[in-house]
Design a protein around this motif. Structure first.
Motif, PDB file in Angstrom:
ATOM      1  N   LEU A 269       0.856  -1.186   0.000  1.00  0.00           N
ATOM      2  CA  LEU A 269       0.000   0.000   0.000  1.00  0.00           C
ATOM      3  C   LEU A 269       0.885   1.227   0.000  1.00  0.00           C
ATOM      4  CD1 LEU A 269      -2.876   1.193   0.189  1.00  0.00           C
ATOM      5  CD2 LEU A 269      -2.586   1.230   2.679  1.00  0.00           C
ATOM      6  N   ASP A 270       0.796   2.000  -1.100  1.00  0.00           N
ATOM      7  CA  ASP A 270       1.615   3.214  -1.224  1.00  0.00           C
ATOM      8  C   ASP A 270       3.092   2.913  -0.989  1.00  0.00           C
ATOM      9  OD1 ASP A 270      -0.719   4.692  -1.673  1.00  0.00           O
ATOM     10  OD2 ASP A 270      -1.015   5.013   0.476  1.00  0.00           O
ATOM     11  N   GLY A 271       3.545   1.772  -1.495  1.00  0.00           N
ATOM     12  CA  GLY A 271       4.945   1.403  -1.344  1.00  0.00           C
ATOM     13  C   GLY A 271       5.290   0.784  -0.017  1.00  0.00           C
ATOM     14  N   GLY A 281      -7.063  -0.387   4.632  1.00  0.00           N
ATOM     15  CA  GLY A 281      -6.256  -1.160   3.694  1.00  0.00           C
ATOM     16  C   GLY A 281      -7.012  -2.359   3.166  1.00  0.00           C
ATOM     17  N   VAL A 282      -6.300  -3.221   2.452  1.00  0.00           N
ATOM     18  CA  VAL A 282      -6.922  -4.451   1.945  1.00  0.00           C
ATOM     19  C   VAL A 282      -6.634  -5.631   2.859  1.00  0.00           C
ATOM     20  CG1 VAL A 282      -6.892  -3.695  -0.456  1.00  0.00           C
ATOM     21  CG2 VAL A 282      -4.935  -4.966   0.444  1.00  0.00           C
ATOM     22  N   GLY A 283      -5.959  -5.366   3.973  1.00  0.00           N
ATOM     23  CA  GLY A 283      -5.720  -6.421   4.932  1.00  0.00           C
ATOM     24  C   GLY A 283      -4.703  -7.436   4.454  1.00  0.00           C
ATOM     25  N   TYR A 284      -4.831  -8.662   4.975  1.00  0.00           N
ATOM     26  CA  TYR A 284      -3.796  -9.673   4.797  1.00  0.00           C
ATOM     27  C   TYR A 284      -4.431 -11.038   4.530  1.00  0.00           C
ATOM     28  CZ  TYR A 284      -1.651  -5.792   7.187  1.00  0.00           C
ATOM     29  OH  TYR A 284      -1.251  -4.522   7.527  1.00  0.00           O
ATOM     30  N   SER A 285      -3.601 -11.957   4.066  1.00  0.00           N
ATOM     31  CA  SER A 285      -4.054 -13.313   3.807  1.00  0.00           C
ATOM     32  C   SER A 285      -3.477 -14.309   4.790  1.00  0.00           C
ATOM     33  CB  SER A 285      -3.683 -13.724   2.369  1.00  0.00           C
ATOM     34  OG  SER A 285      -4.368 -12.917   1.442  1.00  0.00           O
TER      35      SER A 285
END
Length: 338
Positions: A269-271, A281-285
């Motif tokens: 995200l933004d580097g 954010g898009v979170g995590y896996s």
């Protein structure tokens, strides 16, 4: 087309074609009893399976109800399960979490390990572990199933050997990993049985979301019913699937029915390393990435690894919001021993 294996029918299941909306299924024993049998003779049998699939979709009254709880992994066991680590952002974060530097070669040469393939967890089976002290974690991934792949296949030709795609929960026991890798011989005890989505799909089912090498849709993970991650599987994928297949086949042939995984889907995200869903954010896996972010921000992780009773759900949706593969939906349970 969409294919699944029902648990009934022995160790390798019973092959069924599944309707596009995942509500109905038709067994196809006259074509192939198992998915492995279909893959072994794909050129001859795939057109017949496609015909059965079209007939099922054309007649809403045909078939039988499809219940994901009755499904095994599309391949209940496989000749090969090779999991890559195509999202280098994930590798970088997880290595930082255990104080390991990342060699520059990791950006140009894929990581890959050979996992447990003699028996996969079904998509709704519980995740068994003897103790929470092992550091139980999920890893949401994409995988492809190949036909026969010749040794030394170049990446530009490897995509032609992709037959099916699936979702993966590559279970990891994080607290066993450092000592195991410290021996210099790779994962084993720290990587127990993985699970796969109820349904495997042919690439044409994905439309323009599939570009021949990457699947461009968010991979959605919830933990105990709460949004945990929705990173786009087509973003920040350093090595696409043809590259991973070519890497796996550099020194060996791959048999039809080999599964090659993407590794944990991870977006920057933004580097930077990304943000939780709740922070925009898009979170995590996986939990390991979140714990690393917490370590960066707070000096120590705050989120625990999975505990007995926790439930993980992994799913991917098309542009209209329909589930493509069905959901991996699993609860962590205590394993009491044989």
């Amino acid at each position: 087309m969409k294919l699944a294996s029902l648990k009934a029918g022995g160790r390798d299941g019973t092959l069924v074609v599944v309707s596009r909306d995942l509500t109905r299924a038709t067994p196809v024993p006259e074509i192939a009893r198992t998915l492995q049998a279909a893959l072994d003779d794909w050129t001859a049998l795939a057109p017949r399976l496609e015909e059965a699939y079209r007939a099922l979709n054309a007649d809403p009254a045909s078939g039988q109800p499809f219940d994901p709880a009755e499904a095994a992994s599309p391949l209940p066991r496989a000749y090969q399960w090779a999991d890559g680590s195509a999202y280098v952002n994930h590798v970088e974060l997880v290595r930082k979490a255990r104080g390991a530097e990342m060699p520059p070669s990791f950006w140009t040469d894929p990581l890959m390990y050979q996992g447990c393939s003699d028996g996969f967890l079904a998509p709704t089976d519980p995740i068994p572990a003897a103790t929470e002290a092992w550091g139980i974690d999920f890893e949401a991934e994409i995988a492809v199933v190949t036909g026969d792949v010749p040794m030394g296949v170049p990446a530009e030709a490897a995509g032609g050997h992709i037959r099916l795609l699936m979702l993966v929960n590559d279970v990891s026991l994080r607290n066993l990993i450092p000592a195991e890798l410290g021996k210099g011989f790779g994962f084993f005890q720290s990587k127990p049985a993985s699970s796969f989505s109820p349904v495997a799909v042919t690439p044409d089912e994905l439309g323009d979301a599939w570009d021949g090498g990457k699947l461009h849709r968010p991979l959605v993970t919830t933990l105990n019913g709460e949004a945990f991650g929705c990173p786009d599987a087509g973003v920040d994928m350093t090595f696409d699937f043809p590259t991973l297949i070519a890497h796996a086949a550099k020194t060996r042939h791959l048999a039809a029915g080999s599964i090659v995984g993407s590794g944990t889907v991870s977006n920057k995200l933004d580097g930077g390393p990304g943000k939780p869903v709740g922070a925009g954010g898009v979170g995590y896996s996986c939990l390991a990435e979140l714990r690393m972010i917490e370590t960066i921000e707070h000096g120590a992780p705050k989120t625990p690894f999975l505990r007995f009773g926790d439930r993980v759900r992994i799913e991917l949706f098309d542009k209209e919001g329909a589930s493509v593969f069905g959901a991996i939906d699993q609860q962590v349970v205590r394993y009491e021993g044989p």
